[in-house]
Write a protein that holds these residues in place. Structure first.
Motif, mmCIF file in Angstrom:
data_model
loop_
_atom_site.group_PDB
_atom_site.id
_atom_site.type_symbol
_atom_site.label_atom_id
_atom_site.label_comp_id
_atom_site.label_asym_id
_atom_site.label_seq_id
_atom_site.Cartn_x
_atom_site.Cartn_y
_atom_site.Cartn_z
ATOM 1 N N ARG A 187 0.826 -1.245 0.003
ATOM 2 C CA ARG A 187 -0.241 0.182 -0.343
ATOM 3 C C ARG A 187 0.947 1.076 -0.422
ATOM 4 N NH1 ARG A 187 -1.916 3.889 3.726
ATOM 5 N NH2 ARG A 187 -4.074 4.573 3.337
ATOM 6 N N ARG A 208 -3.641 3.202 -2.630
ATOM 7 C CA ARG A 208 -3.193 2.757 -3.524
ATOM 8 C C ARG A 208 -2.821 1.289 -2.832
ATOM 9 N NH1 ARG A 208 -3.337 -1.298 -6.844
ATOM 10 N NH2 ARG A 208 -2.981 -0.917 -9.649
ATOM 11 N N SER A 209 -3.847 0.227 -3.069
ATOM 12 C CA SER A 209 -3.335 -1.414 -2.280
ATOM 13 C C SER A 209 -3.397 -2.591 -3.796
ATOM 14 C CB SER A 209 -4.253 -1.997 -1.339
ATOM 15 O OG SER A 209 -4.611 -1.262 -0.531
ATOM 16 N N LYS A 210 -2.029 -3.508 -3.978
ATOM 17 C CA LYS A 210 -1.945 -3.916 -4.998
ATOM 18 C C LYS A 210 -2.856 -4.861 -4.706
ATOM 19 C CE LYS A 210 1.165 -7.932 -5.873
ATOM 20 N NZ LYS A 210 2.784 -8.919 -5.592
ATOM 21 N N GLU A 223 -6.727 -4.418 -5.811
ATOM 22 C CA GLU A 223 -6.548 -3.244 -6.545
ATOM 23 C C GLU A 223 -7.352 -2.535 -6.121
ATOM 24 O OE1 GLU A 223 -6.819 -4.265 -10.588
ATOM 25 O OE2 GLU A 223 -5.644 -6.640 -10.712
ATOM 26 N N ASN A 224 -7.075 -2.394 -5.292
ATOM 27 C CA ASN A 224 -8.323 -1.034 -3.813
ATOM 28 C C ASN A 224 -7.794 0.117 -3.932
ATOM 29 O OD1 ASN A 224 -10.904 -2.826 -3.479
ATOM 30 N ND2 ASN A 224 -8.912 -3.653 -1.337
ATOM 31 N N LEU A 225 -8.620 0.866 -4.486
ATOM 32 C CA LEU A 225 -8.256 3.068 -4.853
ATOM 33 C C LEU A 225 -9.049 3.229 -3.549
ATOM 34 C CD1 LEU A 225 -8.838 3.541 -8.166
ATOM 35 C CD2 LEU A 225 -7.083 2.976 -7.237
ATOM 36 N N THR A 271 -13.632 1.340 -0.173
ATOM 37 C CA THR A 271 -12.587 1.189 -1.111
ATOM 38 C C THR A 271 -13.241 1.031 -2.937
ATOM 39 O OG1 THR A 271 -12.422 -0.729 -0.626
ATOM 40 C CG2 THR A 271 -11.329 0.551 0.170
#
Length: 307
Positions: A100, A117-119, A122-124, A152
């Motif tokens: 993140r 942004r999290s891998k 693929e969360n914004l 998210t």
């Protein structure tokens, strides 16, 4: 003679009245001084925690006004061989379960907003946190209370979601913290998670209870622990595990560097609270770290407060 006695008695009464008034004024002045001193000593407790997150669990802390906190969180793969780790992937270091990158900005000393942004998935993310109550040094306010929430949006391919609305998740929580001493801080946090899309045997709404602690054993180093449990999910075909994290936090100048182990599946509450299927007992814990760097964005002078 009678006139003399009357005059003497009158003078005596006047002296008694003046003395009583002086004593009363003195008592009133002392009371006002004591009240003013108490109000002066009623200062806010600061640095209950060093960041807005212990390991997985959020703290009451917010980024101060006109400051930007740049945070990088990294969650590696499982350490134990029974959970896919072992020497062949350097005990999870060759893998990356989640990453993140986030920016948190203080609109005021008590209100923080942020994006991330999290891998994984693929969360914004968009988030907000507000310090509702602040602990005071004289215990007039015994705890700090913050309100936090995020939303998210998963950017995964269309094969995962039938409609765009299914990509959204929402999490909110009440964070109650207390700095017990200069060394020990505790936090407890009930939370509510709503997911727009779940499996057939799952529920859209989930309640959780999390807690954590920070114990300073040197001036710049601390032991950190946290734990999270979710409720009413016994009908699942595969029941997830509670999330446990343990680690060490180190302060180095403007940086706060944390090294932890956790069985969490991801970094965000929207994910790890409901999707953690790794067990500590089977080596399903992962090395993780957080690097935080604060950037002052304004020239405002801040008033220093006692811890």
């Amino acid at each position: 003679m009678k006139l003399f006695r009357l005059i003497s008695f009158s003078i005596l009464l006047v002296n008694i009245f003046i003395a009583y008034k002086a004593v009363a004024q003195d008592d009133l002045l002392k009371a006002l001084q004591a009240q003013t001193q108490a109000q002066t000593e009623r200062e806010i407790v600061i640095a209950t925690f060093k960041g807005d997150r212990i390991i997985n669990v959020a703290t009451n802390e917010t980024v101060r006004k006109n400051n930007l906190d740049f945070r990088v969180s990294h969650l590696f793969g499982n350490v134990g061989e029974k959970s896919g780790g072992g020497p062949h992937n350097l005990y999870g270091l060759d893998q990356s379960a989640d990453i993140r990158i986030g920016f948190h900005y203080g609109l005021t000393d008590r209100l923080m907003v942020g994006v991330g942004r999290s891998k994984r998935n693929e969360n914004l993310e968009g988030l907000v946190k507000f310090r509702l109550m602040e602990q005071t040094t004289d215990n007039h306010v015994p705890v700090s209370v913050s309100l936090a929430g995020n939303a998210t949006y998963s950017a995964r391919s269309k094969t995962f979601f039938e409609e765009n609305i299914h990509r959204l998740n929402y999490f909110s929580q009440v964070i109650i913290a207390r700095k017990i001493s200069t060394r020990l801080s505790l936090v407890v946090s009930p939370g509510y998670l709503h997911r727009n899309f779940v499996e057939a045997d799952d529920k859209n709404n989930t309640f959780s209870l999390s807690g954590g602690m920070r114990f300073k054993f040197t001036r710049s180093s601390s032991v950190i622990l946290d734990y999270s449990h979710t409720f009413n999910r016994k009908d699942l075909q595969t029941e997830p595990f509670d999330v446990l994290g343990a680690g060490v936090e180190i302060e180095t100048g403007g940086h706060v560097f944390s090294v932890m182990f956790s069985n969490a599946s991801g970094i965000l509450e929207n994910d790890y609270l409901v999707n953690t299927y790794d067990s500590w007992g089977k080596g399903g814990f992962k090395l993780s770290f957080i690097i935080s760097r604060m950037f002052p964005m304004g020239n405002e002078e801040r008033v220093k407060k006692k811890k």
